[in-house]
Design an enzyme around this catalytic site. Structure first.
Site, mmCIF file in Angstrom:
data_model
loop_
_atom_site.group_PDB
_atom_site.id
_atom_site.type_symbol
_atom_site.label_atom_id
_atom_site.label_comp_id
_atom_site.label_asym_id
_atom_site.label_seq_id
_atom_site.Cartn_x
_atom_site.Cartn_y
_atom_site.Cartn_z
ATOM 1 N N LYS A 54 36.187 30.483 -18.414
ATOM 2 C CA LYS A 54 35.554 30.140 -17.126
ATOM 3 C C LYS A 54 34.087 29.752 -17.342
ATOM 4 C CE LYS A 54 38.851 33.056 -14.735
ATOM 5 N NZ LYS A 54 39.212 34.323 -14.080
ATOM 6 N N GLN A 98 36.565 39.974 -12.298
ATOM 7 C CA GLN A 98 37.753 39.772 -13.131
ATOM 8 C C GLN A 98 38.699 40.967 -13.015
ATOM 9 O OE1 GLN A 98 38.370 36.894 -14.772
ATOM 10 N NE2 GLN A 98 40.315 37.631 -15.588
ATOM 11 N N ASP A 121 37.994 32.987 -5.839
ATOM 12 C CA ASP A 121 39.347 33.278 -6.320
ATOM 13 C C ASP A 121 40.376 33.069 -5.205
ATOM 14 O OD1 ASP A 121 39.677 34.119 -9.022
ATOM 15 O OD2 ASP A 121 38.681 36.027 -8.598
HETATM 16 N N1 GUN Z 1 42.919 38.202 -13.752
HETATM 17 C C1 GUN Z 1 43.925 37.361 -14.113
HETATM 18 N N2 GUN Z 1 43.808 36.185 -13.451
HETATM 19 C C2 GUN Z 1 42.718 36.283 -12.674
HETATM 20 C C3 GUN Z 1 42.073 35.382 -11.776
HETATM 21 O O1 GUN Z 1 42.511 34.248 -11.537
HETATM 22 N N3 GUN Z 1 40.948 35.861 -11.164
HETATM 23 C C4 GUN Z 1 40.450 37.113 -11.384
HETATM 24 N N4 GUN Z 1 39.362 37.491 -10.732
HETATM 25 N N5 GUN Z 1 41.032 37.967 -12.210
HETATM 26 C C5 GUN Z 1 42.148 37.554 -12.854
#
Ligand code: GUN
Length: 299
Positions: A54, A98, A121
């Site tokens: 990211k 996350q 998200d």
């Molecule tokens: N953990 C696994 N996929 C994601 C995601 O798309 N966003 C977040 N915040 N955590 C995750």
């Protein structure tokens, strides 16, 4: 039949290119650079890898970003205070905590503590609710990315039987909502399967579009799908592999070998859905920046 590959890496790159141009244009109008604040709690290696991807994508498209790395002993109260600080900052457009979180923290509580206007998200109940009633919102990145793949490859969803395996808040549930709604992207007859589904094959075998997000390697085998099915494999599982330097390899939830013999289209793992999730996060972060100046866009 032998499946054609859906190249998520290529489509994600074209989306990132578009976001990069849009960011330049946005700043040319005198706006500040969009900014994504990431919060990692603990040191889960999977989370570290995802956050790395990211961060790299932000740098690639010109979105500012920073990651708070917090100890896994942090209390809910302390974490929410940090989130509150970011909610109130006018320098931050998107906030991403996350997942997964350590057991003593409730993901629901933490997600709800994020200002829904910064929830890039698309996990906040406000955004999920808006999705469910076809209102403009931050759409959860993975399902939104899958719809971009359908669009790019002209895969028709309307009136098809779509089967989603896995009902998580992150992928399965929002995917099923998006597939089933009578709006511009959905219009599919949709079945959701999960760990309590009695006879999985009975459902998967009739799928025209099969989206698998169960987190279980080799869950779907060739004999469980029909000829010509479109298969979207969301799973990213680490399995031991002594031939790899890392000691593991990444596989999806489908047995690629047998399923790809029957499918018309299939996403590979890696290089299928994964890069799309990150590209859509970039789109959502830019959208958050725009909405902060023009809030009527997201009303
Ligand atoms: N953990 C696994 N996929 C994601 C995601 O798309 N966003 C977040 N915040 N955590 C995750």
């Amino acid at each position: 039949m032998s499946a054609k590959l859906i190249d998520g890496k290529k489509v994600a790159e074209s989306i990132r290119n578009q976001v990069r141009e849009d960011v330049i244009q946005w700043m040319d109008y005198g706006n500040r650079r969009p900014y994504l604040q990431v919060i990692q709690i603990g040191t889960d290696p999977g989370s570290t890898t995802y956050i790395g991807a990211k961060t790299k994508a932000c740098q690639d498209v010109g979105i500012g970003t920073g990651t708070d790395r917090l100890p896994d002993t942090i209390s809910a109260k302390e974490l929410k205070q940090i989130v509150k600080k970011y909610n109130e900052s006018n320098q931050i457009d998107g906030i991403l905590v996350q997942l997964p979180l350590p057991n003593h923290l409730s993901a629901h509580d933490v997600i709800e503590s994020i200002d829904y206007r910064k929830d890039v998200d698309g996990f906040h109940p406000m955004n999920v609710g808006r999705l469910a009633v076809d209102q403009p919102t931050f759409r959860s990145c993975t399902p939104a990315g899958i719809f971009e793949l359908f669009k790019y490859y002209s895969i028709q969803v309307k009136s098809k039987h779509a089967v989603v395996v896995g009902a998580s808040n992150i992928v399965g549930s929002p995917m099923a909502i998006m597939l089933s709604r009578e709006n511009s992207t959905g219009k599919a007859t949709t079945t959701i399967c999960h760990k309590f589904t009695k006879d999985l094959t009975q459902h998967t075998i009739s799928a025209d579009i099969l989206v698998v997000a169960a987190g279980q390697p080799n869950l779907i085998k060739g004999e469980m799908v029909k000829e010509g099915v479109v298969v979207i494999d969301v799973g990213i599982n680490r399995v031991a592999d002594e031939n790899s330097d890392k000691g593991y390899k990444l596989v999806g939830d489908c047995d690629f070998e047998s399923v790809s013999k029957k499918a018309s289209w299939i996403t590979p793992v890696p290089g299928g859905v994964g890069p799309m999730t990150v590209a859509m996060l970039m789109k959502n972060t830019l959208l958050a920046a725009k909405n902060s100046i023009y809030p009527e866009n997201n009303k």
